[in-house]
Design an enzyme around this catalytic site. Structure first.
Site, mmCIF file in Angstrom:
data_model
loop_
_atom_site.group_PDB
_atom_site.id
_atom_site.type_symbol
_atom_site.label_atom_id
_atom_site.label_comp_id
_atom_site.label_asym_id
_atom_site.label_seq_id
_atom_site.Cartn_x
_atom_site.Cartn_y
_atom_site.Cartn_z
ATOM 1 C CB CYS A 168 -0.897 -0.027 1.231
ATOM 2 S SG CYS A 168 -1.875 1.460 1.404
ATOM 3 C CB CYS B 201 -0.600 2.493 4.028
ATOM 4 S SG CYS B 201 -2.099 1.853 3.317
ATOM 5 C CG ASP B 202 3.146 1.210 4.452
ATOM 6 O OD1 ASP B 202 2.664 1.704 5.488
ATOM 7 O OD2 ASP B 202 2.950 0.033 4.112
#
Ligand SMILES: Cc1cc2nc3c(=O)[nH]c(=O)nc-3n(C[C@H](O)[C@H](O)[C@H](O)COP(=O)(O)OP(=O)(O)OC[C@H]3O[C@@H](n4cnc5c(N)ncnc54)[C@H](O)[C@@H]3O)c2cc1C
Length: 312
Positions: A134, A137-138
């Site tokens: 992701c 997300c990261d």
């Protein structure tokens, strides 16, 4: 005894939220059961350009916020639970979750899909310690680091482009010698100076001590193995995996008809079980996108309403 809902929806992604909107507007008592974060896969992406009528700067979370709010507005209830077993055969459907048991006149299965892992040694160990599925997300964890994107389809290349906003260099590792992504996306990637390519290559192993520090890559044509090491100053790097998705359908095995793990429906989203529908990425279909998931959810909810009317 728990409440008997008109419609219970398994999965709170675009298909499930759209089904909830349509069921709620039809004044059907509706429950969405979601095992994780609301919104499904699309909350992982920072940019959606292909949802009709989307905002100029639409992201997964902004779109899902509005979809979720609309479902709330029409009275859909929501619960955080994982459906692990079910009895769909009777007139009253029983869904068994980790936390509770739910009763429904109709069920809409909208459990979607999840990322396919590389399947190499070290992948599990370094997930969250260098390996990610992701970018949204990261990506921020890799500000000014080097990252590698595994895959060559739309998602891989789009996410590689997104990662260039954070990483100092993004290398796409692809098992073939040409990308599969749409031409317009490819053009953006080839024009981006931060993006490099490792063609005909697959990741064989991920290694490190606590954090991801190196990776073994094989050239599929020459079988040559190369160990890619983290820059000494950085000590680590990121590997973002976008090589496809698999249906989250194991729990429905033997309950409804399936083909290669995907649920078979007709054009009305009906499965082979009376009163049970499937919508979105989990069903056999040719295009897995938010727009088709939302359309499936709407059809399933309308059909569920008809089924209830005809069977009461
Ligand atoms: C990185 C990325 C970028 C993308 N970009 C785009 C794009 O730009 N445009 C586009 O149209 N599409 C895009 N897609 C595809 C799109 O996200 C999917 O087609 C869409 O989310 C499918 O919706 P769905 O509701 O069918 O399933 P999902 O989004 O997968 O949602 C299913 C939900 O069900 C839940 N669930 C599963 N099993 C259970 C269970 N047993 N009990 C309870 N809950 C359960 C899951 O936790 C999940 O929240 C992208 C996907 C990814 C991963």
């Amino acid at each position: 005894m728990s409440k008997l809902y008109d419609v219970v929806i398994i999965g709170g992604g675009p298909a499930g939220l759209s089904a909830a909107l349509y069921a709620g507007r039809a004044r059907l008592s509706t429950l969405i059961i979601e095992k994780d974060k609301e919104g499904g896969q699309i909350v992982q992406t920072a940019e959606i350009e292909n949802y009709p009528g989307g905002l100029e700067e639409e992201s997964g979370p902004t779109l899902i916020d509005r979809m979720s709010g609309q479902a709330d507005k029409f009275g859909a209830e929501k619960v955080l639970d994982t459906i692990e077993d079910m009895d769909l055969g009777g007139k009253e459907k029983i869904l068994k979750g980790k936390k509770d048991t739910y009763r429904a006149k109709t069920v809409i299965i909208a459990a979607g899909a999840s990322p396919v892992p590389i399947g190499c040694p070290g992948e599990k160990e370094f997930t969250g310690k260098g390996v990610s599925y992701c970018a949204t997300c990261d990506a921020a964890f890799f500000e000014d680091f080097e990252v590698y994107v595994v895959g060559g389809g739309d998602s891989a290349v789009e996410e590689a482009l997104y990662l260039t906003k954070f990483a100092r260099k993004v290398t796409i590792i692809h098992r073939r010698d040409a990308l599969r992504a749409a031409k317009s996306i490819q053009e953006k990637a080839f024009a981006n100076e931060k993006i490099a390519f490792m063609w005909d290559s697959v990741v064989k192993e991920l290694k490190g001590d606590g954090l991801l520090e190196s990776m073994v890559v094989e050239n599929v044509k020459t079988k040559e193995l190369t160990e890619v090491k983290a820059d000494e100053e950085d000590g680590t790097f990121g590997v973002f995996v976008f090589i496809g998705f698999k249906p989250q359908s194991a729990v429905f095995e033997g309950k409804v008809e399936m083909e290669n793990g995907y649920i078979v429906t007709d054009a009305d989203m009906k499965t082979n079980v009376e009163g049970v529908y499937a919508a979105g990425d989990i069903r056999v279909k040719s295009l897995r996108q938010v727009v088709t998931a939302a359309a499936d959810g709407a059809i399933a909810a309308v059909q569920a309403g008809k089924y209830i009317e005809e069977n009461e």
